[in-house]
Design an enzyme around this catalytic site. Structure first.
Site, short mmCIF file in Angstrom:
data_model
loop_
_atom_site.label_atom_id
_atom_site.label_comp_id
_atom_site.label_asym_id
_atom_site.label_seq_id
_atom_site.Cartn_x
_atom_site.Cartn_y
_atom_site.Cartn_z
N HIS A 96 99.12 -45.38 -24.81
CA HIS A 96 100.41 -45.79 -25.37
C HIS A 96 101.17 -44.53 -25.81
CE1 HIS A 96 103.45 -47.46 -28.01
NE2 HIS A 96 103.25 -48.62 -27.39
N GLU A 165 106.26 -48.55 -19.81
CA GLU A 165 107.07 -48.64 -21.02
C GLU A 165 107.94 -47.40 -21.16
OE1 GLU A 165 105.17 -51.31 -24.19
OE2 GLU A 165 104.09 -49.43 -24.28
P1 PGA Z 1 108.54 -53.11 -28.59
O1 PGA Z 1 107.18 -52.28 -28.38
O2 PGA Z 1 108.37 -54.42 -27.86
O3 PGA Z 1 108.65 -53.28 -30.06
O4 PGA Z 1 109.65 -52.30 -27.99
C1 PGA Z 1 106.51 -52.25 -27.16
C2 PGA Z 1 105.28 -51.37 -27.24
O5 PGA Z 1 105.34 -50.30 -27.86
O6 PGA Z 1 104.22 -51.70 -26.68
#
Ligand code: PGA
Length: 247
Positions: A96, A165
């Site tokens: 992450h 992401e």
């Molecule tokens: P968010 O976070 O949906 O609050 O943008 C996603 C994540 O960091 O996995």
């Protein structure tokens, strides 16, 4: 199969399980339930009790991270893939952007993936470009590098999920355009197919997903589900994402 994965980050105490009870009761009655899986990654402190509670239920419990060594070691505050597996986690996030920014290197991530797979955890490997890379049109090369520095063809593909992401989208309410997302997702799958002999693991999208914008993502067939941060801390918001996805 689609995936709705809730990443709680630094949120939750024992009785926050009420949020999951509500999500689970929606999930177990939903007529679309065979089309998707729900996984929640609470903090380490709650994995064991939540995993026990949902043992024979629809929801699965995962971890948000794991340490890059197997079994036991003398690293203070570290938790190995073996340890999270033993208390009932079935999945783990790895890579992450929060953890990359705190020092996780590609080498460390590779070791994490290896040991997580060895312990039969399903790995949700997170990748994503930052604002500068996006501005300089380096998104595709950044994603390719993040994938190819860590994933190897010898890894068991059936236990790997990739979550795309964009860092600039996490927690900001900003999301990529439909065209951008189509292009990046296709690119990611192409890179993955090159590694895994023509096959791609599922590719999820994460970053400010909510019940309103999920309809945009629904139109992009290549997206196999979502990694959801903020909206996973409310049963209503999380259920709305699923509801609107299948509307
Ligand atoms: P968010 O976070 O949906 O609050 O943008 C996603 C994540 O960091 O996995």
């Amino acid at each position: 199969m689609k995936y709705f994965i809730g990443n709680w980050k630094m949120f939750g105490v024992p009785n926050s399980i009420n949020i999951l009870n509500k999500i689970n009761s929606y999930y177990s009655k939903d007529k679309n339930r065979s089309k998707y899986r729900v996984i929640i990654t609470p903090p380490y402190t709650l994995i064991e009790s939540y995993a026990k509670h949902f043992k024979n239920k629809k929801i699965s419990i995962g971890s948000q991270n794991c340490y890059q060594k197997d079994y036991f070691s003398s690293n203070t505050a570290a938790i190995s893939p073996y340890m999270i597996k033993k208390v009932g986690a079935r999945y783990t996030l790895i890579g992450h952007s929060d953890n990359r920014s705190e020092g996780d290197t590609n080498e460390m991530l590779k070791a994490k993936v290896q040991f997580a797979l060895k312990n039969n955890l399903r790995v949700v490997f997170c990748i994503g470009e930052n604002k500068t890379e996006k501005r300089n049109k380096k998104t595709l090369s950044a994603l390719k590098r993040q994938i190819s520095k860590v994933l190897e063809k010898k890894f068991r593909i059936s236990n790997i999920i990739v979550a795309y992401e964009p860092i600039w989208s996490i927690g900001t309410g900003k999301i990529p355009t439909k065209i951008e997302l189509e292009n990046t997702t296709m690119h990611i799958k192409k890179v993955l197919k090159n590694i895994f002999k023509g096959k791609s693991p599922p590719v999820l999208y994460g970053g400010s997903v909510d019940g309103n914008n999920v309809e945009i993502f629904r139109e992009i067939r290549e997206i196999d589900g979502f990694l959801i941060g903020g909206a996973s801390k409310s049963s209503k918001k999380f259920i709305d994402i699923i509801k609107n996805y299948y509307r």
